[in-house]
Design a protein around this motif. Structure first.
Motif, PDB file in Angstrom:
ATOM      1  N   PHE A 582       0.798  -1.225   0.000  1.00 15.78           N
ATOM      2  CA  PHE A 582       0.000   0.000   0.000  1.00 15.78           C
ATOM      3  C   PHE A 582       0.838   1.286   0.000  1.00 15.78           C
ATOM      4  CE2 PHE A 582      -2.254  -3.283   2.547  1.00 15.78           C
ATOM      5  CZ  PHE A 582      -3.227  -3.583   1.604  1.00 15.78           C
ATOM      6  N   TRP A 583       2.133   1.156  -0.099  1.00 15.48           N
ATOM      7  CA  TRP A 583       3.001   2.336   0.020  1.00 15.48           C
ATOM      8  C   TRP A 583       3.947   2.398  -1.168  1.00 15.48           C
ATOM      9  CZ3 TRP A 583       7.655   2.875   3.870  1.00 15.48           C
ATOM     10  CH2 TRP A 583       8.153   4.181   3.806  1.00 15.48           C
ATOM     11  N   ASP A 584       3.926   3.523  -1.882  1.00 15.32           N
ATOM     12  CA  ASP A 584       4.810   3.763  -3.026  1.00 15.32           C
ATOM     13  C   ASP A 584       5.713   4.955  -2.747  1.00 15.32           C
ATOM     14  OD1 ASP A 584       3.890   1.879  -5.179  1.00 15.32           O
ATOM     15  OD2 ASP A 584       1.991   2.866  -4.739  1.00 15.32           O
ATOM     16  N   VAL A 585       6.958   4.874  -3.235  1.00 14.88           N
ATOM     17  CA  VAL A 585       7.929   5.968  -3.108  1.00 14.88           C
ATOM     18  C   VAL A 585       8.623   6.136  -4.451  1.00 14.88           C
ATOM     19  CG1 VAL A 585       9.987   6.818  -1.935  1.00 14.88           C
ATOM     20  CG2 VAL A 585       8.304   5.465  -0.667  1.00 14.88           C
ATOM     21  N   ASN A 620      12.809  15.259  -8.168  1.00 17.85           N
ATOM     22  CA  ASN A 620      11.425  14.891  -7.880  1.00 17.85           C
ATOM     23  C   ASN A 620      11.389  13.880  -6.749  1.00 17.85           C
ATOM     24  OD1 ASN A 620      11.417  15.458 -11.069  1.00 17.85           O
ATOM     25  ND2 ASN A 620       9.404  15.934 -10.248  1.00 17.85           N
ATOM     26  N   LEU A 621      10.593  14.164  -5.732  1.00 22.69           N
ATOM     27  CA  LEU A 621      10.369  13.242  -4.620  1.00 22.69           C
ATOM     28  C   LEU A 621       8.868  13.047  -4.463  1.00 22.69           C
ATOM     29  CD1 LEU A 621      12.779  14.868  -1.994  1.00 22.69           C
ATOM     30  CD2 LEU A 621      13.287  12.923  -3.482  1.00 22.69           C
ATOM     31  N   GLY A 622       8.435  11.818  -4.317  1.00 22.69           N
ATOM     32  CA  GLY A 622       7.008  11.575  -4.163  1.00 22.69           C
ATOM     33  C   GLY A 622       6.732  10.339  -3.334  1.00 22.69           C
ATOM     34  N   LYS A 642       8.962  18.972  -6.024  1.00 22.61           N
ATOM     35  CA  LYS A 642       9.907  19.156  -7.117  1.00 22.61           C
ATOM     36  C   LYS A 642      10.798  20.350  -6.834  1.00 22.61           C
ATOM     37  CE  LYS A 642      10.696  19.722 -12.037  1.00 22.61           C
ATOM     38  NZ  LYS A 642      10.152  19.758 -13.399  1.00 22.61           N
ATOM     39  N   LEU A 643      12.109  20.121  -6.941  1.00 20.90           N
ATOM     40  CA  LEU A 643      13.106  21.180  -6.803  1.00 20.90           C
ATOM     41  C   LEU A 643      13.682  21.457  -8.184  1.00 20.90           C
ATOM     42  CD1 LEU A 643      14.782  23.005  -4.880  1.00 20.90           C
ATOM     43  CD2 LEU A 643      16.437  21.121  -4.733  1.00 20.90           C
ATOM     44  N   THR A 644      13.591  22.695  -8.626  1.00 18.74           N
ATOM     45  CA  THR A 644      14.088  23.101  -9.943  1.00 18.74           C
ATOM     46  C   THR A 644      15.307  23.991  -9.761  1.00 18.74           C
ATOM     47  OG1 THR A 644      11.861  23.017 -10.886  1.00 18.74           O
ATOM     48  CG2 THR A 644      13.516  24.267 -12.103  1.00 18.74           C
ATOM     49  N   GLY A 645      16.393  23.666 -10.416  1.00 19.84           N
ATOM     50  CA  GLY A 645      17.635  24.407 -10.269  1.00 19.84           C
ATOM     51  C   GLY A 645      17.643  25.724 -11.024  1.00 19.84           C
ATOM     52  N   ARG A 646      18.762  26.408 -10.966  1.00 18.19           N
ATOM     53  CA  ARG A 646      18.918  27.716 -11.599  1.00 18.19           C
ATOM     54  C   ARG A 646      18.529  27.648 -13.069  1.00 18.19           C
ATOM     55  NH1 ARG A 646      22.297  31.029 -14.559  1.00 18.19           N
ATOM     56  NH2 ARG A 646      22.835  33.070 -13.662  1.00 18.19           N
ATOM     57  N   GLU A 647      17.740  28.633 -13.504  1.00 16.37           N
ATOM     58  CA  GLU A 647      17.250  28.683 -14.880  1.00 16.37           C
ATOM     59  C   GLU A 647      17.537  30.051 -15.482  1.00 16.37           C
ATOM     60  OE1 GLU A 647      13.093  27.988 -17.422  1.00 16.37           O
ATOM     61  OE2 GLU A 647      13.127  27.826 -15.238  1.00 16.37           O
TER      62      GLU A 647
END
Length: 733
Positions: A582-585, A620-622, A642-647
């Motif tokens: 029942f648990w997804d990562v 991405n972490l979920g 979601k962490l997005t780096g320098r753009e």
């Protein structure tokens, strides 16, 4: 549309939620393989993809692919291309200019406004002719695959960065359907329904789906108090499958999409003067403040016919398709409360006709092949009309004591041209099992494109031919059933183009084609009795002749030119784990070093700079957990970060001062949802950007339109939608 006080939609959504929860639970269609596996023994199910134009197990394909199964699409409520790409490492999408204009960047390689896409976009085997159709609603999607790296050998011109492969639900011989209704921040109401089944036994099957979305959006124009990003979308899609005899199938599809939305909801602010180019949260959170219009109207018609005939040597497939894409938008290009440029209007219309014929061998033999030919005719007409104040030419828009001084208003066409491209292609792919554990793949495609542009405003006709061989070689090794190692070399090609005479003497009449060359190593593995799936890839890409979009401040003309070379290197990995039934990562990380290596072949301008719209990294972490309550009822909770780096938002307008451009530092977004679900219904409450992080979704410096923005001393920043909440109910039958 009224932003507030519209209680009827809220009541409708709540009533629908209560109604769905109260319905009885008849039998439903069988769940997907991934659903069954998770429910039975906790294994991560097999995902089937068609990236190589035949059905294969994702873990056996020697390419980097992010694939979304039906279970994931439903659980995470993915219904726009941005939703999917938000969850894909090393991929970024930027909305720009109007509701249709977009730039999809894969591994740092993307495109720009008014240019052909760097990504091939395929829906049920049909390559869409223009990026103006990429951001339509995707509510009725069964599977989506993001292929990374050049895919020219099978997908042809335009796949220099990768390809997006979409499969829609197929009608079956059982009557089935679903309905969804939702309401969220910005007074946005959404309703979707689909039904399909047999018309005449298993000889004629049909499916119909309808989508409606309407709302004000969450961004206001501070000057007028009106919504800046409203939405009004309607889409109807139909599909009929004829199976008159064994081995013969005719698949007919039709779709109509109509959208009204905002346009250029940028805020004007002196970013360069205040921070030197860094877009801070305070700057990104500023609402637009302009006096001019902001509207987009987009209409898209899609028609296609796919015929499959089984023969002794394989399946013969013929695909015929027609697309008609219309975009009409008005904008306040200087995004200010002053009437310097009261209105800018652009009309774009793209028509595409394509015919593909290919032969695909059976997949259960040591030597497998695909052979085919392809033709596409694309026409694209653009007309730009601008209304501007003549004070811009006299340099007297502002009185000595302050205030605006008009010099009279002029409405004039800036451009009126039509281009036509005829593409002729031959392609083939061979897969050969050297041993039972080693597979060699060799693919080759030849594209030749005859182009013509009629500049109706200038009375000038230009022609050119662009041709390219696009090879691909892959070697994969499977030392065990759970591990695949591979190496791939591939090339991609994007057609050359034309500039109108109105672009000015600073732009070439013919823009050279782009080429990408990619080298890649990777592995795919399953661990711990298929409770963990992990994929890793490293790549190096040469990007030759990147097409750069610019505006000429002397003529107001816009056009494209070629830089010399960019070089891209990086890596990415993704891990999906199921610790319990029942648990997804899930964890995914992508790093890309995408830089200009040589811009003009003469100077060091822009050398070493990060390519625009290509974040340095993505993380991405979920995690999701399903808690059984009673009978078939469960509580489901999910969180995604979601962490997005320098753009960089470099627009290449200042070769004498190349370090002066806009950018934003890393930022993170947290989404969450909680809901109740049963076999045939679910109710979900969700939130996006729960940490209320402010960031820019697009930006350009004052030098992209220097005649107006330099006197104003402002740059343009497009704000994010902010934190939003919503509720959705769905039922299946």
């Amino acid at each position: 549309m009224e932003r507030r006080g519209n209680h009827r939609r809220i009541v409708a959504a709540l009533l629908a939620t209560a109604t769905v929860a109260a319905l009885p639970s008849p039998a439903v269609a069988a769940p997907t393989a991934e659903d069954r596996t998770g429910a039975d023994n906790g294994e991560i199910g097999t995902i089937v993809v068609t990236a190589r134009r035949r059905e294969e197990n994702l873990q056996n394909v020697p390419d980097t692919i992010t694939a979304f199964s039906p279970a994931v699409i439903e659980e995470r409520r993915l219904d726009t291309i941005g939703d999917f790409l938000q969850l894909t490492p090393n991929v970024n999408i930027t909305a720009d200019q109007d509701a249709a204009t977009n730039n999809i960047s894969i591994r740092g390689l993307g495109s720009n406004r008014n240019q052909a896409a760097a990504v091939a976009f395929s829906v049920d085997g049909v390559i869409l002719p223009d990026a103006d159709a990429f951001t339509m609603d995707l509510s009725d999607v069964e599977r989506l695959e993001v292929l990374k790296g050049p895919q020219g050998a099978l997908y042809g011109k335009g796949a220099i960065a990768g390809a997006i492969n979409i499969t829609t639900p197929r009608p079956t011989d059982t009557i089935e359907g679903k309905a969804e209704i939702g309401y969220e921040s910005g007074d946005i109401f959404r309703a979707f329904g689909a039904i399909g089944g047999p018309i005449a036994g298993d000889k004629i099957l049909a499916r119909l789906s309808v989508l409606y979305r309407n709302g004000d959006g969450t961004i206001d124009n501070d000057l007028t108090g009106k919504p800046a990003n409203p939405q009004d979308q309607f889409r109807i899609r139909g599909r009929v499958i004829l199976q008159p005899s064994e081995g013969l199938e005719v698949d007919l599809r039709a779709s109509w999409y109509d959208e009204k939305a905002g346009s250029v909801y940028f805020s004007g602010f002196d970013v360069l003067g205040t921070t030197g180019g860094a877009i801070t949260e305070d700057i990104a959170g500023r609402n637009p403040n302009y006096d001019g219009p902001s509207s987009t109207r987009r209409k898209v018609t899609d028609l296609s016919m796919l015929v499959n005939l089984d023969t002794a040597i394989g399946t013969l497939t013929a695909i015929t398709a027609y697309d008609d894409i219309k975009v009409d938008f008005h904008e306040d290009i200087e995004v200010s409360p002053l009437p310097l440029v009261p209105d800018t209007n652009q009309l774009r219309r793209t028509k595409g006709f394509s015919q593909e014929l290919r032969l695909t061998s059976a997949g259960d033999q040591p030597l497998r092949y695909i052979l085919g030919g392809y033709y596409q005719r694309t026409t694209r007409a653009i007309r730009n009309v601008v209304t501007l104040d003549l004070c811009l030419f006299a340099g007297t828009c502002f009185a000595p004591g302050g205030g605006f001084t008009s010099g009279g208003v002029l409405t004039t066409p800036l451009a009126d041209y039509a281009s036509r491209f005829n593409q002729y292609s031959l392609f083939g792919q061979l897969n050969y099992d050297l041993t039972d554990r080693i597979e060699l793949t060799a693919a080759l495609r030849y594209d030749t494109i005859d182009g013509r542009q009629d500049d109706r405003a200038a009375g000038v006709v230009d022609t050119a031919t662009f041709s390219r061989l696009q090879p691909k070689l892959s070697l994969s090794y499977r030392p065990t059933e759970a591990l695949t190692l591979y190496g791939t070399y591939s090339q991609g090609f994007k057609s050359g183009a034309f500039n109108p005479v109105s672009a000015g003497p600073g732009f070439p009449r013919v823009v050279a084609p782009e080429v990408s060359k990619n080298y890649e190593l990777g592995l795919r593995t399953s661990l711990f009795d298929r409770r963990v799936r992990a994929n890793v890839a490293a790549f190096y890409t040469q990007h030759l002749n990147p097409q750069i979009f610019q505006l000429d401040p002397a003529t107001f003309g816009q056009g494209s030119l070629n830089a010399k070379e960019a070089r891209i290197k990086g890596f990415e990995f993704d891990v999906v784990a199921r610790p319990t039934r029942f648990w997804d990562v899930n964890v995914a990380f992508g790093y890309v070093d995408a830089k200009i290596h040589d811009f003009d072949g003469v100077t060091n301008a822009y050398v070493g700079q990060q390519l625009p719209n290509a974040p340095k990294y993505t993380l991405n972490l979920g995690t999701g957990y399903r808690l059984p309550l009673k009978d078939d009822l469960s509580l489901r909770v999910r969180a995604d970060y979601k962490l997005t780096g320098r753009e960089s938002f470099q627009d290449f307008q200042l070769p004498t001062n190349p370090d002066l451009y806009l950018y934003q530092k890393a930022f993170g977004l947290l989404d969450g949802q909680i809901g109740l679900e049963a076999d045939r219904w679910a109710v979900t409450v969700f939130g996006r950007n729960l940490l209320k992080r402010r960031y820019a979704t697009s930006a350009f410096s004052r030098y992209i339109f220097s005649v107006a923005l330099v006197p104003l001393g402002t740059d343009a920043v497009q704000p994010d939608p902010g934190r939003t909440f919503g509720v959705e109910a769905r039922v299946r039958f």
